[in-house]
Design an enzyme around this catalytic site. Structure first.
Site, PDB file in Angstrom:
ATOM      1  N   GLY A  46     -59.327  -5.534  -7.320  1.00 22.20           N
ATOM      2  CA  GLY A  46     -59.688  -4.224  -6.781  1.00 22.20           C
ATOM      3  C   GLY A  46     -59.296  -4.206  -5.324  1.00 22.20           C
ATOM      4  CD  GLU A  47     -58.194  -2.697  -0.794  1.00 21.77           C
ATOM      5  OE1 GLU A  47     -57.234  -2.464  -1.560  1.00 21.77           O
ATOM      6  OE2 GLU A  47     -58.087  -3.399   0.230  1.00 21.77           O
ATOM      7  CB  SER A  48     -60.927  -7.975  -0.847  1.00 26.06           C
ATOM      8  OG  SER A  48     -59.915  -7.707   0.095  1.00 26.06           O
ATOM      9  CB  CYS A  78     -56.371 -10.013  -7.524  1.00 25.51           C
ATOM     10  SG  CYS A  78     -55.050  -9.297  -6.555  1.00 25.51           S
ATOM     11  NE  ARG A 105     -57.017  -7.761   2.093  1.00 26.19           N
ATOM     12  CZ  ARG A 105     -57.502  -6.623   2.594  1.00 26.19           C
ATOM     13  NH1 ARG A 105     -57.879  -6.562   3.849  1.00 26.19           N
ATOM     14  NH2 ARG A 105     -57.593  -5.554   1.828  1.00 26.19           N
ATOM     15  CB  ILE A 134     -51.658  -5.512  -8.947  1.00 25.39           C
ATOM     16  CG1 ILE A 134     -51.202  -5.502 -10.414  1.00 25.39           C
ATOM     17  CG2 ILE A 134     -51.760  -4.091  -8.390  1.00 25.39           C
ATOM     18  CD1 ILE A 134     -52.244  -4.920 -11.361  1.00 25.39           C
ATOM     19  NE  ARG A 135     -52.484  -2.468  -3.115  1.00 25.74           N
ATOM     20  CZ  ARG A 135     -53.599  -2.479  -2.370  1.00 25.74           C
ATOM     21  NH1 ARG A 135     -53.564  -2.857  -1.120  1.00 25.74           N
ATOM     22  NH2 ARG A 135     -54.733  -2.096  -2.894  1.00 25.74           N
ATOM     23  CG  HIS A 170     -54.869  -8.671 -11.992  1.00 27.42           C
ATOM     24  ND1 HIS A 170     -56.137  -8.293 -11.623  1.00 27.42           N
ATOM     25  CD2 HIS A 170     -54.099  -8.480 -10.909  1.00 27.42           C
ATOM     26  CE1 HIS A 170     -56.133  -7.881 -10.371  1.00 27.42           C
ATOM     27  NE2 HIS A 170     -54.903  -7.980  -9.911  1.00 27.42           N
ATOM     28  CD  GLU A 172     -58.032  -9.039 -14.635  1.00 23.73           C
ATOM     29  OE1 GLU A 172     -57.707 -10.236 -14.719  1.00 23.73           O
ATOM     30  OE2 GLU A 172     -57.909  -8.358 -13.592  1.00 23.73           O
TER      31      GLU A 172
HETATM   32  N1  GLN Z   1     -54.653  -6.058  -2.132  1.00 24.90           N
HETATM   33  C1  GLN Z   1     -56.010  -6.092  -2.577  1.00 24.90           C
HETATM   34  C2  GLN Z   1     -56.928  -6.602  -1.467  1.00 24.90           C
HETATM   35  O1  GLN Z   1     -56.496  -6.992  -0.462  1.00 24.90           O
HETATM   36  C3  GLN Z   1     -56.146  -6.952  -3.821  1.00 24.90           C
HETATM   37  C4  GLN Z   1     -55.368  -6.360  -4.972  1.00 24.90           C
HETATM   38  C5  GLN Z   1     -55.900  -6.673  -6.334  1.00 24.90           C
HETATM   39  O2  GLN Z   1     -57.040  -7.113  -6.512  1.00 24.90           O
HETATM   40  N2  GLN Z   1     -55.074  -6.414  -7.325  1.00 24.90           N
HETATM   41  O3  GLN Z   1     -58.100  -6.626  -1.617  1.00 24.90           O
END
Ligand code: GLN
Length: 188
Positions: A46-48, A78, A105, A134-135, A170, A172
Site C-alpha cells: 500500500g502506501e507506507s 512492500c 523506497r 509495484i513501486r 507481492h 498475494e
Molecule cells: N511505494 C510504496 C511506499 O513507499 C510501496 C508500494 C507498495 O506497497 N506496492 O510505501
C-alpha cells in the site's frame, strides 16, 4: 492458526483471499483486541506513509511494535517491509522500526516502472514463481542478524530476521501460495 492482515490501508482483501487458498483463516486486524487474537500478522502493500500515520492515529504503533519484539511472526510485503525497517533511505522518520535493514523506497522508479519477473528461488520454490514489483523498495543495507533470501539483479528483495519476513514483491497478487507457505512453515 489464524493469520491477521493489518487493515488500515493497502491490499488487505488480496492477502485475505490468498490466505484462504492455503486453508488457513485470514482475518482483518484493526484494533489491539484483533492483534491479541492472531497467531501471525501480515503487513500488506500500500502506501507506507499512510499506513504509518494510521498506526499512530489508531494508537496501534507501540502495541504492535511490542508484540513483534515479543515474537509475533510477521510478514511485510512492500509497504509492509518499509514499515518494519529501522532505516529508510533519505527519511528521518521510521514507522515500527524493528528490523535491522535500510530500505530504499520506490527504488525502481514510478508506478509506470512496475514489473513482473519469473524466478526459481533456491530453497523456496522449485518451479518459477511470478514476482510482482509495484513501486517497490529494496534493501540497501542489513546487519549480520538478517538472512538475505532473494536477490534480483543484485538487489536484495527478500530477507528474514528472527520472527520477521519481508518481501519487496507481492505474492498475494498471484495464485501461487509458495511464499505464504514459506512464511507459515519457516517463520510462524
Ligand atoms: N511505494 C510504496 C511506499 O513507499 C510501496 C508500494 C507498495 O506497497 N506496492 O510505501
Amino acid at each position: 492458526m489464524i493469520i491477521g492482515v493489518l487493515s488500515l490501508q493497502g491490499d488487505v482483501i488480496e492477502h485475505i483471499n490468498h490466505i484462504k487458498k492455503t486453508g488457513y483463516i485470514g482475518v482483518e486486524v484493526k484494533t489491539k483486541q484483533d492483534i491479541d487474537a492472531i497467531d501471525a500478522l501480515i503487513l500488506p502493500g500500500g502506501e507506507s506513509t499512510a499506513i504509518g500515520r494510521l498506526l499512530r492515529i489508531t494508537e496501534l504503533e507501540d502495541y504492535l511494535k511490542q508484540k513483534i519484539i515479543n515474537g509475533l511472526p510477521v510478514w511485510g510485503t512492500c509497504a509492509g517491509m518499509i514499515l518494519l525497517a529501522k532505516n529508510i533511505d533519505g527519511e528521518d522518520k521510521v514507522h515500527l522500526g524493528i528490523m535491522n535493514i535500510k530500505v530504499k523506497r520506490n527504488a525502481y522508479g514510478t508506478q509506470l516502472d512496475s514489473f513482473i519477473i519469473q524466478r526459481t528461488i533456491e530453497n523456496i520454490s522449485k518451479n518459477p514463481i511470478d514476482m510482482i514489483f509495484i513501486r517497490a523498495p529494496y534493501i540497501e543495507e542489513f546487519s549480520e542478524t538478517v538472512t538475505p533470501l532473494i536477490y534480483v539483479d543484485g538487489n536484495l528483495v527478500a530477507a528474514k530476521e528472527n520472527n520477521i519476513l519481508v518481501t519487496s514483491f507481492h505474492p498475494e497478487l498471484t495464485d501461487n501460495t509458495t511464499f505464504l507457505n514459506y512464511f507459515i512453515n519457516e517463520i510462524c
